[in-house]
Design a protein around this motif. Structure first.
Motif, mmCIF file in Angstrom:
data_model
loop_
_atom_site.group_PDB
_atom_site.id
_atom_site.type_symbol
_atom_site.label_atom_id
_atom_site.label_comp_id
_atom_site.label_asym_id
_atom_site.label_seq_id
_atom_site.Cartn_x
_atom_site.Cartn_y
_atom_site.Cartn_z
ATOM 1 N N UNK A 212 -16.744 -1.807 15.753
ATOM 2 C CA UNK A 212 -16.213 -2.329 17.017
ATOM 3 C C UNK A 212 -14.933 -1.626 17.443
ATOM 4 N N UNK A 213 -14.406 -0.776 16.555
ATOM 5 C CA UNK A 213 -13.154 -0.083 16.843
ATOM 6 C C UNK A 213 -11.926 -0.786 16.310
ATOM 7 N N UNK A 214 -12.108 -1.885 15.599
ATOM 8 C CA UNK A 214 -10.964 -2.588 14.993
ATOM 9 C C UNK A 214 -10.379 -1.754 13.865
ATOM 10 N N UNK A 215 -9.048 -1.615 13.882
ATOM 11 C CA UNK A 215 -8.360 -0.865 12.826
ATOM 12 C C UNK A 215 -8.039 -1.782 11.651
ATOM 13 N N UNK A 216 -7.898 -1.142 10.481
ATOM 14 C CA UNK A 216 -7.539 -1.885 9.273
ATOM 15 C C UNK A 216 -6.523 -1.099 8.468
ATOM 16 N N UNK A 217 -5.583 -1.824 7.894
ATOM 17 C CA UNK A 217 -4.636 -1.258 6.939
ATOM 18 C C UNK A 217 -5.353 -1.185 5.588
ATOM 19 N N UNK A 218 -5.516 0.015 5.052
ATOM 20 C CA UNK A 218 -6.247 0.211 3.797
ATOM 21 C C UNK A 218 -5.269 0.598 2.697
ATOM 22 N N UNK A 219 -5.389 -0.047 1.535
ATOM 23 C CA UNK A 219 -4.591 0.359 0.381
ATOM 24 C C UNK A 219 -4.857 1.836 0.088
ATOM 25 N N UNK A 220 -3.791 2.633 -0.032
ATOM 26 C CA UNK A 220 -3.945 4.082 -0.186
ATOM 27 C C UNK A 220 -4.689 4.459 -1.468
ATOM 28 N N UNK B 74 -6.691 22.226 4.154
ATOM 29 C CA UNK B 74 -6.579 21.047 3.299
ATOM 30 C C UNK B 74 -6.613 19.810 4.185
ATOM 31 N N UNK B 75 -7.515 18.878 3.961
ATOM 32 C CA UNK B 75 -7.447 17.613 4.689
ATOM 33 C C UNK B 75 -6.304 16.753 4.134
ATOM 34 N N UNK B 76 -5.492 16.212 5.017
ATOM 35 C CA UNK B 76 -4.417 15.290 4.642
ATOM 36 C C UNK B 76 -4.742 13.969 5.338
ATOM 37 N N UNK B 77 -5.122 12.959 4.564
ATOM 38 C CA UNK B 77 -5.755 11.763 5.124
ATOM 39 C C UNK B 77 -4.842 10.549 5.033
ATOM 40 N N UNK B 78 -4.635 9.898 6.195
ATOM 41 C CA UNK B 78 -3.877 8.646 6.263
ATOM 42 C C UNK B 78 -4.853 7.474 6.130
ATOM 43 N N UNK B 79 -4.553 6.508 5.254
ATOM 44 C CA UNK B 79 -5.510 5.437 4.959
ATOM 45 C C UNK B 79 -5.515 4.294 5.977
ATOM 46 N N UNK B 80 -5.941 4.608 7.190
ATOM 47 C CA UNK B 80 -6.191 3.582 8.203
ATOM 48 C C UNK B 80 -7.687 3.595 8.457
ATOM 49 N N UNK B 81 -8.342 2.455 8.322
ATOM 50 C CA UNK B 81 -9.792 2.391 8.492
ATOM 51 C C UNK B 81 -10.181 1.819 9.836
#
Length: 280
Positions: A169-177, A158-165
């Motif tokens: 360029x490798x910049x991370x983003x906080x994504x609404x779940x 089962x994939x368990x996915x955390x919503x960080x995008x």
């Protein structure tokens, strides 16, 4: 193992592309409070050849860790401003402690799960939201590497996915779940989703008695918010479910995760919870 009989590929409403699979969204704090039987139900579905894909949040845990670390956060129109310091904590909590806690809970009952962040393999591609100058490193989803998810499923996990995008360029983003879950479902070609909460569905007072609405449209929800029939803490829950209706996702079922065998019952066609539908 559960004795619940699920629909066959010929008549199963949840069959997609020749295989039964579904995306489930749940807040991290809600998942942590669920009984062990919920995870046993997930295990049983997996054993029957059903393919669960889990996308989770973790807002309260993020707030707790920011407080422990003494990092102050600003809220803009109800949304947390995500600075680099906040983003470090978001990733630590979502991709670290919450994600691995969910994996452990599944594995403890004999299920098979692999935790992923949206950063891994560029799984969730993102760009800044339009008002990023105000709210910081918050992103909107531009793409999902569905073959990574399907590859994990094909290996029997089962994939368990955390919503960080992440962007190119490798910049991370906080994504609404909720948005992330809807995007994952849409890119997988899943038209329906299950949102697990701590309420039985959307309630309405009928002749002085609160009853769960079996089905409601997005517009009807907005109307009920305006009239005050949906109020207080239920507003963010229904708005979160609406946020999952993205792309190919046309229907979301909102259910109470503490109900026995809730996932099997929904997948088996039982009328439980509230179906939120996007009208054509």
């Amino acid at each position: 193992m559960s004795s619940t009989t699920l629909p066959s590929e010929q008549n199963g409403a949840w069959t997609e592309a020749g295989k039964q699979r579904f995306v489930m969204k749940c807040g991290g704090s809600t998942l942590a409070a669920l009984p062990e039987s919920f995870f046993a139900d997930l295990r049983d579905l997996q054993a029957q050849g059903i393919q669960p894909v889990i996308v989770h949040g973790g807002g309260p845990a993020i707030s707790d860790n920011l407080a422990k670390l003494g990092i102050e956060t600003e809220f803009v129109n109800g949304l947390r401003k995500t600075t680099e310091a906040v983003l470090d904590v978001v990733e630590m909590v979502l991709a670290g402690s919450i994600n691995k806690q969910i994996v452990r809970l599944i594995q403890r009952v004999g299920g098979r799960a692999i935790g992923l962040s949206g950063v891994d393999g560029g799984l969730i591609q993102a760009r800044p939201v339009t008002n990023h100058a105000e709210i910081g490193w918050v992103g909107e989803v531009t793409g999902v590497e569905a073959p990574i998810i399907q590859g994990v499923v094909d290996m029997g996990y089962m994939p368990v996915i955390a919503p960080v995008g992440v962007d190119v360029s490798g910049q991370r983003y906080n994504i609404n779940a909720d948005t992330a879950a809807g995007a994952v479902a849409s890119h997988l070609g899943v038209s329906r989703m299950i949102v697990v909460t701590d309420v039985p569905g959307i309630m309405k007072t009928v002749r002085g008695e609160k009853k769960v609405l079996p089905s409601v449209s997005v517009q009807e929800i907005e109307d009920m918010i305006q009239t005050g029939e949906i109020y207080g803490g239920m507003i963010p829950k229904v708005r979160a479910a609406i946020a999952c209706i993205h792309g190919d996702v046309r229907e979301v079922v909102i259910v109470d995760g503490s109900e026995p065998q809730i996932l099997s019952r929904v997948l088996g066609g039982e009328a439980i919870g509230t179906r939120i539908i996007r009208m054509p």
